[in-house]
Design an enzyme around this catalytic site. Sequence first.
Site, mmCIF file in Angstrom:
data_model
loop_
_atom_site.group_PDB
_atom_site.id
_atom_site.type_symbol
_atom_site.label_atom_id
_atom_site.label_comp_id
_atom_site.label_asym_id
_atom_site.label_seq_id
_atom_site.Cartn_x
_atom_site.Cartn_y
_atom_site.Cartn_z
ATOM 1 N N HIS A 111 0.866 -1.176 0.000
ATOM 2 C CA HIS A 111 0.000 0.000 0.000
ATOM 3 C C HIS A 111 0.898 1.220 0.000
ATOM 4 C CE1 HIS A 111 0.947 -0.673 4.208
ATOM 5 N NE2 HIS A 111 0.424 0.489 4.563
ATOM 6 N N ASP A 162 5.649 4.855 5.317
ATOM 7 C CA ASP A 162 6.690 3.987 5.880
ATOM 8 C C ASP A 162 6.985 2.779 4.996
ATOM 9 O OD1 ASP A 162 4.010 3.321 6.799
ATOM 10 O OD2 ASP A 162 4.895 1.760 8.047
ATOM 11 N N HIS A 163 6.128 2.520 4.008
ATOM 12 C CA HIS A 163 6.347 1.390 3.106
ATOM 13 C C HIS A 163 6.962 1.802 1.773
ATOM 14 C CE1 HIS A 163 4.046 -1.761 5.361
ATOM 15 N NE2 HIS A 163 3.648 -0.652 5.980
ATOM 16 N N ASP A 215 0.206 -4.519 5.743
ATOM 17 C CA ASP A 215 -0.462 -3.995 6.934
ATOM 18 C C ASP A 215 -1.919 -4.426 6.920
ATOM 19 O OD1 ASP A 215 1.897 -2.799 7.525
ATOM 20 O OD2 ASP A 215 1.093 -0.769 7.710
#
Length: 311
Positions: free
Chosen positions: A83, A87-88, A199
């Site tokens: 997604h 932070d990804h 997540d």
Amino acid sequence: MLFKKAFSVIVTLFIVASAQANDFSVTLLGTGNPMPEVERFGPSTLVQVKDKTFLFDAGRGVTMRLQQAHIRAPQIDGVFLTHLHSDHITDIDDVWLSGWVFSPFGGRSTAFNIYGPVGTLGLTKGLSAAYDADIVIRKNVEKAPASGIEFVVKEIEQGVIYEEDGIKITAFTVDHGAVKPAFGYRIDYDNRSVIISGDTRYSENLISYSKNTDLLIHEIATGDKRIFEQFPPAKAIFKVHTSPADLLKIVDKVKPKLTVVTHIMILETLKVPKLPLAVVAEMLNDKSGHEIVLGKDLMRFEVTPNGVTTI
């Protein structure tokens, strides 16, 4: 003579088995969360299958971990985003640019392949615009190949998104609250499989796609109960992530050979300290016999026909 022939056969079988056992591996490049931590970099998982190398998410510090894992950026055949939370994706630009410029780490001359949810194309266009001045200079002065800085983007939906040389990658939707779509991934090869949850809170769809997998890599979120009084947003955060209790339910339904916990989110405030990892590990103590491991950066797993080996 018979002994020599028998010995030769045994050695040959051992070499073949060893080669087969080492053709599917997973390395945790980052097991952390949005908060900066030196010991745990941002979420990112490296999967090496046969002669292919795939990167799932590109959180903070992933280029450093790639270098530590002795992986050159041009070796990456595809980046898969779960997604678009910051932070990804925060280190995509570094993997992309550092992998292109001429250096022992870089030198990519082919396009940068990236798979992700709707919005991924816009992300790459924004990166190209943001770094335009740098790109122009490197093309004109350093003669970096124009083909190496191009993006090839595939915005995905649930289903098989990659299938080549016996390797199949399937995207499936997970439940990350208001973030829609958010994906998990299943990687299949030679009757072996790995699941990367992305997540998510407890998700029946994840369970459906993960049944009897060899290696389940799943996120987790927890913290001292007092955190809800000291930090009201904690309730909203926990609602879209998986608690230790829910992870145990998932593991019991999926029955993987090994479960590894990543994206470890243990909330804290100045007044409410972080729970020790030993306490979190005890929360995950699965009395039904399933093996659950707290992941660490650069931990590596070999997915073999006989099970999963932790390195």
